[in-house]
Design an enzyme around this catalytic site. Sequence first.
Site, PDB file in Angstrom:
ATOM      1  N   LYS A   1       0.854  -1.185   0.000  1.00 34.99           N
ATOM      2  CA  LYS A   1       0.000   0.000   0.000  1.00 34.99           C
ATOM      3  C   LYS A   1       0.893   1.240   0.000  1.00 34.99           C
ATOM      4  O   LYS A   1       1.436   1.649   1.008  1.00 34.99           O
ATOM      5  CB  LYS A   1      -0.910   0.061   1.228  1.00 34.99           C
ATOM      6  CG  LYS A   1      -2.011   1.105   1.014  1.00 34.99           C
ATOM      7  CD  LYS A   1      -2.440   1.832   2.268  1.00 34.99           C
ATOM      8  CE  LYS A   1      -1.633   2.983   2.697  1.00 34.99           C
ATOM      9  NZ  LYS A   1      -1.630   4.184   1.856  1.00 34.99           N
TER      10      LYS A   1
ATOM     11  N   GLU B   1      10.933   1.566   9.364  1.00 36.81           N
ATOM     12  CA  GLU B   1      11.937   2.566   8.944  1.00 36.81           C
ATOM     13  C   GLU B   1      11.280   3.919   9.191  1.00 36.81           C
ATOM     14  O   GLU B   1      10.368   4.306   8.457  1.00 36.81           O
ATOM     15  CB  GLU B   1      12.267   2.405   7.451  1.00 36.81           C
ATOM     16  CG  GLU B   1      12.992   1.123   7.101  1.00 36.81           C
ATOM     17  CD  GLU B   1      14.443   1.133   7.530  1.00 36.81           C
ATOM     18  OE1 GLU B   1      14.981   2.218   7.851  1.00 36.81           O
ATOM     19  OE2 GLU B   1      15.043   0.044   7.566  1.00 36.81           O
TER      20      GLU B   1
ATOM     21  N   CYS C   1      14.332  11.281   5.018  1.00 36.00           N
ATOM     22  CA  CYS C   1      14.463  10.819   6.403  1.00 36.00           C
ATOM     23  C   CYS C   1      15.839  11.090   6.997  1.00 36.00           C
ATOM     24  O   CYS C   1      15.968  11.272   8.197  1.00 36.00           O
ATOM     25  CB  CYS C   1      14.143   9.327   6.466  1.00 36.00           C
ATOM     26  SG  CYS C   1      15.130   8.328   5.355  1.00 36.00           S
TER      27      CYS C   1
ATOM     28  N   GLU D   1      11.266  15.960  14.265  1.00 42.37           N
ATOM     29  CA  GLU D   1      11.522  15.876  12.822  1.00 42.37           C
ATOM     30  C   GLU D   1      10.605  16.890  12.123  1.00 42.37           C
ATOM     31  O   GLU D   1       9.387  16.870  12.333  1.00 42.37           O
ATOM     32  CB  GLU D   1      11.215  14.472  12.306  1.00 42.37           C
ATOM     33  CG  GLU D   1      11.555  14.330  10.833  1.00 42.37           C
ATOM     34  CD  GLU D   1      11.174  12.987  10.242  1.00 42.37           C
ATOM     35  OE1 GLU D   1      10.060  12.510  10.506  1.00 42.37           O
ATOM     36  OE2 GLU D   1      11.995  12.419   9.500  1.00 42.37           O
TER      37      GLU D   1
HETATM   38  P1  NAD Z   1       3.136   8.625   7.272  1.00 44.85           P
HETATM   39  O1  NAD Z   1       3.515   7.842   8.476  1.00 44.85           O
HETATM   40  O2  NAD Z   1       2.125   9.688   7.421  1.00 44.85           O
HETATM   41  O3  NAD Z   1       2.559   7.638   6.131  1.00 44.85           O
HETATM   42  C1  NAD Z   1       3.312   6.551   5.649  1.00 44.85           C
HETATM   43  C2  NAD Z   1       2.358   5.493   5.101  1.00 44.85           C
HETATM   44  O4  NAD Z   1       1.566   4.992   6.179  1.00 44.85           O
HETATM   45  C3  NAD Z   1       1.381   6.008   4.051  1.00 44.85           C
HETATM   46  O5  NAD Z   1       1.221   5.021   3.057  1.00 44.85           O
HETATM   47  C4  NAD Z   1       0.093   6.167   4.845  1.00 44.85           C
HETATM   48  O6  NAD Z   1      -1.072   6.056   4.064  1.00 44.85           O
HETATM   49  C5  NAD Z   1       0.197   5.011   5.828  1.00 44.85           C
HETATM   50  N1  NAD Z   1      -0.593   5.171   7.058  1.00 44.85           N
HETATM   51  C6  NAD Z   1      -0.984   6.317   7.648  1.00 44.85           C
HETATM   52  N2  NAD Z   1      -1.712   6.044   8.751  1.00 44.85           N
HETATM   53  C7  NAD Z   1      -1.779   4.692   8.854  1.00 44.85           C
HETATM   54  C8  NAD Z   1      -2.378   3.800   9.781  1.00 44.85           C
HETATM   55  N3  NAD Z   1      -3.065   4.239  10.828  1.00 44.85           N
HETATM   56  N4  NAD Z   1      -2.206   2.479   9.596  1.00 44.85           N
HETATM   57  C9  NAD Z   1      -1.498   2.012   8.549  1.00 44.85           C
HETATM   58  N5  NAD Z   1      -0.921   2.806   7.623  1.00 44.85           N
HETATM   59  C10 NAD Z   1      -1.053   4.135   7.777  1.00 44.85           C
HETATM   60  O7  NAD Z   1       4.496   9.179   6.658  1.00 44.85           O
HETATM   61  P2  NAD Z   1       4.712  10.101   5.376  1.00 44.85           P
HETATM   62  O8  NAD Z   1       4.312  11.495   5.683  1.00 44.85           O
HETATM   63  O9  NAD Z   1       4.130   9.443   4.183  1.00 44.85           O
HETATM   64  O10 NAD Z   1       6.303  10.024   5.202  1.00 44.85           O
HETATM   65  C11 NAD Z   1       7.184  10.816   5.913  1.00 44.85           C
HETATM   66  C12 NAD Z   1       7.824  10.043   7.038  1.00 44.85           C
HETATM   67  O11 NAD Z   1       8.471   8.887   6.529  1.00 44.85           O
HETATM   68  C13 NAD Z   1       8.912  10.845   7.728  1.00 44.85           C
HETATM   69  O12 NAD Z   1       8.806  10.662   9.115  1.00 44.85           O
HETATM   70  C14 NAD Z   1      10.195  10.224   7.206  1.00 44.85           C
HETATM   71  O13 NAD Z   1      11.311  10.368   8.049  1.00 44.85           O
HETATM   72  C15 NAD Z   1       9.788   8.793   7.067  1.00 44.85           C
HETATM   73  N6  NAD Z   1      10.676   8.088   6.139  1.00 44.85           N
HETATM   74  C16 NAD Z   1      11.562   7.184   6.655  1.00 44.85           C
HETATM   75  C17 NAD Z   1      12.446   6.534   5.808  1.00 44.85           C
HETATM   76  C18 NAD Z   1      13.430   5.518   6.344  1.00 44.85           C
HETATM   77  O14 NAD Z   1      13.938   4.741   5.547  1.00 44.85           O
HETATM   78  N7  NAD Z   1      13.720   5.498   7.632  1.00 44.85           N
HETATM   79  C19 NAD Z   1      12.419   6.796   4.434  1.00 44.85           C
HETATM   80  C20 NAD Z   1      11.506   7.726   3.954  1.00 44.85           C
HETATM   81  C21 NAD Z   1      10.632   8.363   4.813  1.00 44.85           C
END
Ligand code: NAD
Length: 496
Positions: free
Chosen positions: A192, A267, A302, A402
């Site tokens: 997803k 991650e 990230c 962050e």
């Molecule tokens: P997010 O947590 O808002 O969403 C990530 C994913 O989770 C999306 O697909 C979203 O639809 C889904 N999601 C949201 N709520 C959910 C729930 N309750 N249950 C299941 N899935 C759910 O993050 P974002 O804004 O898309 O991305 C930014 C974040 O990702 C930042 O914190 C960044 O640091 C992190 N990130 C980490 C890495 C890494 O490798 N460590 C890489 C890229 C981004």
Amino acid sequence: MTSISVLHHLAATTLPPPRMFVGGNWVEGVADPIAHQHPATGETVFQTPAADRSTVDAAVSAARKAFDEGPWPRLPGRERARYLRKIAELIRADTANLNALLSLDNATPVSFVGFYQMGAEYPADLFDIHAGWIDKITGETFPAWDSGQPFVFTSHEPVGVVGIITPWNAPMSLFAQKVAPALAAGCTIIAKPSELAPLTSLRLAELVAQADLPPGVLNVITGHGDPVGAALVEDQRVDKVSFTGSRAVGSAIASSVGARIGRVSLELGGKSPGLIFPDADLGMAVALTAGNAFLGLSGQVCVTQSRVLVDRSVYDQVLEYLVGFASGASFGDPFNPAVSGAPMISRAHMDRVLGHITRAVNDGATVVSGGGRVADTPEHGNFVAPTVLVDVDNSMPVAQDEIFGPVVCVIPFEDEAQAIRLANDTQYGLGAAVYTGDMGRALRVSKALRAGNVGVNTWTLPANAPFGGMKQSGLGRENGRDGILEYLETKTTFMA
Ligand code: NAD
């Protein structure tokens, strides 16, 4: 305010179907589609199909059947490897299209798509690299310890059905970073992608479909985190959840999956420090730090070095270089090769980033560059100017939370010990960079840093080595041997 449009790029691009891939078929969304608004212009570029709980149920059933009854987990390694190599080839043949879709997905500037981890080259390589792991997943044999057990050995078996949830900032790379090892291990998948950047993941689903994997091995569904991601995470038939995203959502997922003793890899976010010592090549150090924070995705990465820790003796010089970098960034149409920075992914995220800056100023920080929106950009674009903050104490929220935008705090240190203390004084532990000409110091400091990834005078993450976070930046690793082991269970067999 200038006016630009990205809509004319749609005609020159092969868009994925506005459907989802379930059990080997393309299926329509069942909930209201999500208008995908381009972050640079606010234009609607795609109607993203939205799943609901019934779609999740169908996708999990298909993945479960493919795992329990289908050929995929039982295929000889050589045949699975062939599929992965075929997918790599299909991605390579579609590179230009995928890269254009990326700029439509999340406004990655075309000037930055050539950066290895962003464009289509990286996911293609990941499928090849993981094809190469298949014949190296070996077990151990053990000398007899007790009578009656002369032959003891371990083997690795696929963990089962995997739910993969990814964010919007590097949608192709992160999709491949999970799907490739899961396929290599023999797992079946429900992926997803983020509702904020669905295009490249759906296109990758189309390419994987062209490789003719058995039905149900890869399912790709789209929609909001809640209910779609949440339903996937809660489903008892999903053996493992592999999530990349925010710490808050990761924590909720870990609780939900943990309660049923499911497997989980996370991650998450970071507040990564860049430590600049006086014996460093300061120009290079600032270029790498600022390049990460201001250019490309404009800090929506990230591992952005959002805390620049600088030896006091070179503080003024580093600040001057950083401000120069910040004011040199250019914004606008991501398809214009002269544009070097990106807008924030959404209006809500832009407002959050600006809110962090306002709060920092209220807490006593001083803005020396940026601090607001970028002038002369489209009214409905979400551009935030590269922002340099000083007078920041490391305990302030702006230095602890962050922000995921083009905002850096520049904090002086007096000596190496204080630099290490400041660097480690965070809940996160994802990335860190050490800039120094002294290799003894480089090794000493990088060993003392509580971060999963440490760059020394460079910041290019290697595709074939493990990546992941310590502390609240995550659980588990991706890539390398550690990465594929995340999708395997160890079985011990003892034979008389
Ligand atoms: P997010 O947590 O808002 O969403 C990530 C994913 O989770 C999306 O697909 C979203 O639809 C889904 N999601 C949201 N709520 C959910 C729930 N309750 N249950 C299941 N899935 C759910 O993050 P974002 O804004 O898309 O991305 C930014 C974040 O990702 C930042 O914190 C960044 O640091 C992190 N990130 C980490 C890495 C890494 O490798 N460590 C890489 C890229 C981004």
